[in-house]
Design a protein around this motif. Structure first.
Motif, PDB file in Angstrom:
ATOM      1  N   ALA A  42      10.586   5.107   4.525  1.00 21.07           N
ATOM      2  CA  ALA A  42       9.215   5.481   4.177  1.00 21.07           C
ATOM      3  C   ALA A  42       9.022   5.551   2.669  1.00 21.07           C
ATOM      4  O   ALA A  42       9.935   5.911   1.928  1.00 21.07           O
ATOM      5  CB  ALA A  42       8.868   6.830   4.797  1.00 21.07           C
ATOM      6  N   GLY A  43       7.816   5.183   2.233  1.00 19.31           N
ATOM      7  CA  GLY A  43       7.447   5.304   0.831  1.00 19.31           C
ATOM      8  C   GLY A  43       7.271   6.772   0.466  1.00 19.31           C
ATOM      9  O   GLY A  43       7.422   7.659   1.314  1.00 19.31           O
ATOM     10  N   PRO A  44       6.933   7.071  -0.777  1.00 14.05           N
ATOM     11  CA  PRO A  44       6.838   8.456  -1.242  1.00 14.05           C
ATOM     12  C   PRO A  44       5.788   9.293  -0.512  1.00 14.05           C
ATOM     13  O   PRO A  44       5.883  10.516  -0.495  1.00 14.05           O
ATOM     14  CB  PRO A  44       6.498   8.323  -2.728  1.00 14.05           C
ATOM     15  N   HIS A  45       4.807   8.656   0.106  1.00 14.68           N
ATOM     16  CA  HIS A  45       3.757   9.391   0.826  1.00 14.68           C
ATOM     17  C   HIS A  45       3.822   9.144   2.323  1.00 14.68           C
ATOM     18  O   HIS A  45       2.846   9.355   3.037  1.00 14.68           O
ATOM     19  CB  HIS A  45       2.377   9.024   0.271  1.00 14.68           C
ATOM     20  N   GLN A  91       0.817  -1.216   0.000  1.00 18.55           N
ATOM     21  CA  GLN A  91       0.000   0.000   0.000  1.00 18.55           C
ATOM     22  C   GLN A  91       0.851   1.266   0.000  1.00 18.55           C
ATOM     23  O   GLN A  91       0.685   2.126  -0.842  1.00 18.55           O
ATOM     24  CB  GLN A  91      -0.928   0.045   1.207  1.00 18.55           C
ATOM     25  N   CYS A  92       1.764   1.378   0.959  1.00 17.32           N
ATOM     26  CA  CYS A  92       2.473   2.654   1.127  1.00 17.32           C
ATOM     27  C   CYS A  92       3.900   2.638   0.575  1.00 17.32           C
ATOM     28  O   CYS A  92       4.590   3.657   0.637  1.00 17.32           O
ATOM     29  CB  CYS A  92       2.473   3.069   2.593  1.00 17.32           C
ATOM     30  N   SER A  93       4.360   1.499   0.068  1.00 22.84           N
ATOM     31  CA  SER A  93       5.706   1.348  -0.513  1.00 22.84           C
ATOM     32  C   SER A  93       6.835   1.566   0.484  1.00 22.84           C
ATOM     33  O   SER A  93       7.985   1.751   0.094  1.00 22.84           O
ATOM     34  CB  SER A  93       5.896   2.278  -1.721  1.00 22.84           C
ATOM     35  N   THR A  94       6.525   1.559   1.774  1.00 18.72           N
ATOM     36  CA  THR A  94       7.572   1.606   2.788  1.00 18.72           C
ATOM     37  C   THR A  94       8.358   0.308   2.705  1.00 18.72           C
ATOM     38  O   THR A  94       7.775  -0.762   2.524  1.00 18.72           O
ATOM     39  CB  THR A  94       6.952   1.778   4.184  1.00 18.72           C
ATOM     40  N   THR A  95       9.682   0.394   2.823  1.00 20.21           N
ATOM     41  CA  THR A  95      10.510  -0.806   2.754  1.00 20.21           C
ATOM     42  C   THR A  95      11.144  -1.093   4.110  1.00 20.21           C
ATOM     43  O   THR A  95      11.442  -0.182   4.889  1.00 20.21           O
ATOM     44  CB  THR A  95      11.601  -0.689   1.681  1.00 20.21           C
ATOM     45  N   PHE A  96      11.340  -2.384   4.352  1.00 21.82           N
ATOM     46  CA  PHE A  96      11.933  -2.865   5.587  1.00 21.82           C
ATOM     47  C   PHE A  96      13.094  -3.774   5.224  1.00 21.82           C
ATOM     48  O   PHE A  96      12.946  -4.649   4.369  1.00 21.82           O
ATOM     49  CB  PHE A  96      10.888  -3.643   6.408  1.00 21.82           C
ATOM     50  N   GLY A 131      -3.127  10.372  -2.776  1.00 20.89           N
ATOM     51  CA  GLY A 131      -4.358  11.044  -2.393  1.00 20.89           C
ATOM     52  C   GLY A 131      -4.511  11.202  -0.887  1.00 20.89           C
ATOM     53  O   GLY A 131      -5.479  11.754  -0.410  1.00 20.89           O
ATOM     54  N   GLY A 132      -3.531  10.695  -0.119  1.00 16.37           N
ATOM     55  CA  GLY A 132      -3.543  10.879   1.320  1.00 16.37           C
ATOM     56  C   GLY A 132      -4.440   9.927   2.095  1.00 16.37           C
ATOM     57  O   GLY A 132      -4.577  10.045   3.288  1.00 16.37           O
ATOM     58  N   ARG A 133      -5.074   8.955   1.428  1.00 10.92           N
ATOM     59  CA  ARG A 133      -5.924   8.001   2.150  1.00 10.92           C
ATOM     60  C   ARG A 133      -5.054   6.968   2.816  1.00 10.92           C
ATOM     61  O   ARG A 133      -4.094   6.472   2.257  1.00 10.92           O
ATOM     62  CB  ARG A 133      -6.882   7.313   1.178  1.00 10.92           C
ATOM     63  N   THR A 134      -5.397   6.576   4.045  1.00  9.25           N
ATOM     64  CA  THR A 134      -4.660   5.526   4.751  1.00  9.25           C
ATOM     65  C   THR A 134      -5.562   4.357   5.031  1.00  9.25           C
ATOM     66  O   THR A 134      -6.731   4.413   4.921  1.00  9.25           O
ATOM     67  CB  THR A 134      -4.071   6.036   6.075  1.00  9.25           C
TER      68      THR A 134
END
Length: 66
Positions: free
Chosen positions: A53-56, A32-37, A63-66
């Motif tokens: 952190a991902g780009p957002h 969803q958020c493209s955060t990598t671990f 669009g800022g939806r979580t």
């Protein structure tokens, strides 16, 4: 990097949506958020403090939806 498929099935991003992750070459990425671990010694480190952190942002989406 190859991880056990059972492990990948139970891993989830620690963001509020707890989205599943996919395995990349040297990390796992939230779908969803493209955060990598990072994966260290064959173990995914699913800590927000170690995440990129991902780009957002962590847990963010277009669009800022979580």
């Amino acid at each position: 990097m190859t991880l056990d498929s059972f492990l990948v099935d139970v891993l989830a991003c620690p963001c509020a949506s707890h989205s599943p992750v996919r395995v990349l070459e040297s990390c796992v990425e939230c779908v969803q958020c493209s955060t990598t671990f990072p994966i260290r010694d064959g173990i995914p480190v699913m800590l927000i403090d170690d995440a990129t952190a991902g780009p957002h942002g962590i847990g963010g989406t277009v669009g800022g939806r979580t």
